[in-house]
Design a protein around this motif. Structure first.
Motif, PDB file in Angstrom:
ATOM      1  N   PHE A 119       1.023  -1.266  -0.100  1.00 59.23           N
ATOM      2  CA  PHE A 119       0.051   0.122   0.099  1.00 59.23           C
ATOM      3  C   PHE A 119       0.646   1.297  -0.047  1.00 59.23           C
ATOM      4  O   PHE A 119       0.442   2.429   0.004  1.00 59.23           O
ATOM      5  CB  PHE A 119      -0.773   0.025   1.339  1.00 59.23           C
ATOM      6  CG  PHE A 119       0.120  -0.373   2.491  1.00 59.23           C
ATOM      7  CD1 PHE A 119       0.616   0.569   3.149  1.00 59.23           C
ATOM      8  CD2 PHE A 119      -0.122  -1.529   2.899  1.00 59.23           C
ATOM      9  CE1 PHE A 119       1.320   0.202   4.111  1.00 59.23           C
ATOM     10  CE2 PHE A 119       0.636  -2.032   4.142  1.00 59.23           C
ATOM     11  CZ  PHE A 119       1.467  -1.185   4.627  1.00 59.23           C
ATOM     12  N   GLY A 158       8.988   8.971   7.303  1.00 56.93           N
ATOM     13  CA  GLY A 158       8.998   9.335   5.766  1.00 56.93           C
ATOM     14  C   GLY A 158       9.308   8.231   5.290  1.00 56.93           C
ATOM     15  O   GLY A 158       9.202   6.970   5.320  1.00 56.93           O
ATOM     16  N   GLY A 160      11.344   5.017   3.769  1.00 58.45           N
ATOM     17  CA  GLY A 160      12.529   4.251   4.056  1.00 58.45           C
ATOM     18  C   GLY A 160      12.109   3.575   5.440  1.00 58.45           C
ATOM     19  O   GLY A 160      11.113   3.661   5.966  1.00 58.45           O
ATOM     20  N   GLU A 161      12.906   2.571   5.727  1.00 58.20           N
ATOM     21  CA  GLU A 161      12.771   1.757   6.947  1.00 58.20           C
ATOM     22  C   GLU A 161      13.999   2.124   7.874  1.00 58.20           C
ATOM     23  O   GLU A 161      14.988   1.733   7.861  1.00 58.20           O
ATOM     24  CB  GLU A 161      12.649   0.238   6.592  1.00 58.20           C
ATOM     25  CG  GLU A 161      12.858  -0.651   7.649  1.00 58.20           C
ATOM     26  CD  GLU A 161      11.878  -0.320   8.816  1.00 58.20           C
ATOM     27  OE1 GLU A 161      10.651  -0.185   8.723  1.00 58.20           O
ATOM     28  OE2 GLU A 161      12.273  -0.431  10.144  1.00 58.20           O
ATOM     29  N   SER A 190       9.460   4.677  13.453  1.00 58.98           N
ATOM     30  CA  SER A 190       8.543   3.751  12.960  1.00 58.98           C
ATOM     31  C   SER A 190       9.250   2.694  12.311  1.00 58.98           C
ATOM     32  O   SER A 190      10.116   2.924  11.445  1.00 58.98           O
ATOM     33  CB  SER A 190       7.324   4.559  12.122  1.00 58.98           C
ATOM     34  OG  SER A 190       6.395   3.678  11.742  1.00 58.98           O
ATOM     35  N   SER A 213       4.361  -0.595  12.556  1.00 58.79           N
ATOM     36  CA  SER A 213       3.450  -0.745  11.605  1.00 58.79           C
ATOM     37  C   SER A 213       2.907  -2.108  11.552  1.00 58.79           C
ATOM     38  O   SER A 213       3.250  -3.106  10.954  1.00 58.79           O
ATOM     39  CB  SER A 213       3.920  -0.119  10.279  1.00 58.79           C
ATOM     40  OG  SER A 213       4.425   1.110  10.355  1.00 58.79           O
ATOM     41  N   HIS A 215      -0.909  -3.135  11.123  1.00 56.64           N
ATOM     42  CA  HIS A 215      -1.773  -3.354   9.757  1.00 56.64           C
ATOM     43  C   HIS A 215      -2.520  -4.539   9.684  1.00 56.64           C
ATOM     44  O   HIS A 215      -3.556  -4.484   8.965  1.00 56.64           O
ATOM     45  CB  HIS A 215      -1.067  -2.926   8.651  1.00 56.64           C
ATOM     46  CG  HIS A 215      -0.236  -1.537   8.557  1.00 56.64           C
ATOM     47  ND1 HIS A 215      -0.778  -0.530   9.049  1.00 56.64           N
ATOM     48  CD2 HIS A 215       0.953  -1.077   7.969  1.00 56.64           C
ATOM     49  CE1 HIS A 215       0.029   0.535   9.068  1.00 56.64           C
ATOM     50  NE2 HIS A 215       1.269   0.107   8.238  1.00 56.64           N
ATOM     51  N   ILE A 288      -6.159   4.777   5.197  1.00 54.64           N
ATOM     52  CA  ILE A 288      -5.124   4.853   4.265  1.00 54.64           C
ATOM     53  C   ILE A 288      -5.245   5.608   3.124  1.00 54.64           C
ATOM     54  O   ILE A 288      -6.508   6.000   2.863  1.00 54.64           O
ATOM     55  CB  ILE A 288      -5.101   3.094   3.768  1.00 54.64           C
ATOM     56  CG1 ILE A 288      -4.021   2.998   3.315  1.00 54.64           C
ATOM     57  CG2 ILE A 288      -6.385   3.026   2.912  1.00 54.64           C
ATOM     58  CD1 ILE A 288      -3.382   1.335   3.071  1.00 54.64           C
ATOM     59  N   ASN A 289      -4.439   6.068   2.785  1.00 55.29           N
ATOM     60  CA  ASN A 289      -3.974   7.121   1.572  1.00 55.29           C
ATOM     61  C   ASN A 289      -3.974   6.244   0.231  1.00 55.29           C
ATOM     62  O   ASN A 289      -3.086   5.559   0.227  1.00 55.29           O
ATOM     63  CB  ASN A 289      -2.810   7.856   1.626  1.00 55.29           C
ATOM     64  CG  ASN A 289      -3.150   8.997   2.623  1.00 55.29           C
ATOM     65  OD1 ASN A 289      -3.922   9.792   2.389  1.00 55.29           O
ATOM     66  ND2 ASN A 289      -2.326   9.106   3.611  1.00 55.29           N
TER      67      ASN A 289
END
Ligand code: SAH
Length: 338
Positions: A119, A158, A160-161, A190, A213, A215, A288-289
Motif C-alpha cells: 500500500f 517518511g 525508508g525503513e 516507526s 506498523s 496493519h 489509508i491514503n
C-alpha cells in the motif's frame, strides 16, 4: 583520503577529530556552534576561526547540505511538504505539520525502501541508498529555516525503513539528544517490524517512542500486504515488542492503516483485540491514503473499527489527516518527480 561528514559528528566526536588533526579541543565547540546553532553552510563563514584553520577544516571535513526542489503548502492546515535534493542528486520527502502543542516533522531515513509494503508509494521505485545522519538532521534545519517555525517533535515515518539504516538512525538520535531544546520523548521511530533490530534498539534505552506498523493481526493478512512478515512473523514481532516494553518501560504504538475490505471488518478487530490484550500499548488507526496504481482504497468504517477496539479494551485513536490537499502520503512526491 575521504573527507569526514562533519555534520554527522556529535560534539565529543568532533573534539576527538579536532585533536587528531593537531588543533586545540576547545575549537570544536566553536565549530559546533557555527554548524548547529548558527547553521552556516561553508567554513568561510566561521568568522572567529582563523583562515589557516578554516583551510585545514576544508581539507579534512565537508559540510553536507540539502536543497528544496519543491514545496507544497496546504491551504487547509498549513502542512508543508518538501521535496529535497541531496548532494548526489537523489531526492527525499519531508513533511512539516502544525499541532496545538507545536510543530512536528516527518523525516525520511533512506532514499527509497526495500520493504515492498503493497500500500506504500515509497517502495515502488525500489531502494537506492541509506541517508547519512547529517541528511536526517538537515531535513529539520532546512525546514526550520524555510518555514521560520521551530520544530519540537520528530517522527521517522517518511521514506525508508529506519531500522534498516540502524547505525545512522541511532547516530542521528544522538545528535538530537545533544540539543537542549529537544527531548527524545518527543521522537517517534516507526518500523515495519524488523524484530532483530527492535531488540538492538531496546538495549540502547533511548526514551523514544517506538511505532510498529502492524496493519494486520494475522499472518495470513499481514504477509499478503507486508512481505516483511515472511521474515519476522507476528508472533516473533510481538515477542520483540514485549521485550522492548520490558526493557525500556515505553509503551509501543501500533500503526494500523485501515484498508477497505482487507483489514477493517469485525473478525479482524476481534483478532486484533486477542493479539494485543494485556499489552500496555496504543493503536493508531490511519485512514489509508490510496496511492497511484494502488489496488487499495480507504476503509469506510474507521470509526466503527475504533469503537470495536475500545469495547474490547484496546486503547485506540484515529490519526488526524493533515495536508489532504497536497497529497502528503509519503513517497508520492518523489515518485511523481521521476
Ligand atoms: N518503514 C517504516 C516507516 C515509514 S512508513 C514503517 O513501515 O513504519 C510510515 C507509516 O506510514 C507506516 O505505518 C506505513 O505502514 C504507513 N503507510 C505507508 N503507506 C501508507 C498509505 N498509503 N496510507 C497510510 N499509511 C501508509
Amino acid at each position: 583520503m575521504d573527507k569526514t561528514d562533519i555534520l554527522s559528528l556529535t560534539l565529543d566526536e568532533l573534539r576527538t577529530k579536532i585533536d587528531e588533526i593537531g588543533e586545540q579541543k576547545f575549537r570544536a565547540s566553536q565549530i559546533y556552534d557555527w554548524l548547529h546553532n548558527k547553521r552556516v553552510r561553508d567554513f568561510s563563514e566561521m568568522s572567529n576561526i582563523s583562515a589557516q584553520l578554516r583551510e585545514k577544516l576544508n581539507k579534512y571535513f565537508w559540510i553536507n547540505s540539502i536543497k528544496i526542489k519543491k514545496r507544497l503548502v496546504s491551504d487547509l492546515d498549513n502542512t508543508v511538504k518538501y521535496l529535497y535534493g541531496l548532494y548526489d542528486g537523489e531526492k527525499i520527502e519531508t513533511v512539516l505539520m502544525e499541532y496545538k502543542h507545536g510543530n512536528s516533522i516527518c523525516i525520511s531515513t533512506q532514499v527509497g525502501c526495500k520493504m515492498q509494503c503493497k500500500f506504500c508509494a515509497s517502495t515502488k521505485a525500489g531502494y537506492v541508498r541509506d541517508l547519512l545522519p547529517s541528511e536526517m538532521l538537515l531535513q529539520i534545519y532546512e525546514s526550520e529555516r524555510d518555514s521560520g517555525r521551530k520544530i519540537n517533535h520528530v517522527v521517522l515515518m517518511g521514506i525508508g525503513e529506519p531500522l534498516d539504516n540502524f547505525d545512522n538512525v541511532v547516530q542521528f538520535l544522538k545528535l538530537l539528544d545533544e540539543k537542549p531544546d529537544m527531548s527524545l520523548r518527543h521522537i517517534s521511530v516507526s518500523t515495519c517490524g524488523l524484530a532483530d533490530r527492535i531488540y538492538d534498539l531496546a538495549e540502547l534505552k533511548l526514551g523514544i517512542t517506538l511505532s510498529v506498523s502492524l496493519h494486520a493481526p494475522t499472518d495470513e493478512i499481514r504477509s499478503e500486504i507486508m512481505p516483511v512478515n515472511k521474515r519476522y512473523n507476528i508472533s516473533q514481532l510481538m515477542t520483540a515488542c514485549k521485550y522492548y516494553f520490558e526493557k525500556t518501560g515505553r509503551r509501543i504504538s501500533y500503526e494500523f492503516a485501515l484498508i477497505d475490505g482487507v483489514n477493517d471488518d469485525k473478525a479482524t478487530a476481534d483478532s486484533l483485540i486477542r493479539l494485543l490484550k494485556g499489552q500496555n500499548c496504543h493503536v493508531n488507526l490511519i485512514p489509508i491514503n490510496a496511492i497511484k496504481d494502488g489496488v487499495f482504497s480507504r476503509s469506510k468504517s474507521v470509526e466503527e473499527f475504533k469503537e470495536m477496539l475500545s469495547d474490547g479494551g484496546i486503547n485506540a485513536t484515529v490519526r488526524r489527516t493533515l495536508g489532504a490537499d497536497i497529497n502528503a502520503a509519503c513517497g508520492q512526491l518523489r515518485r511523481d518527480d521521476q
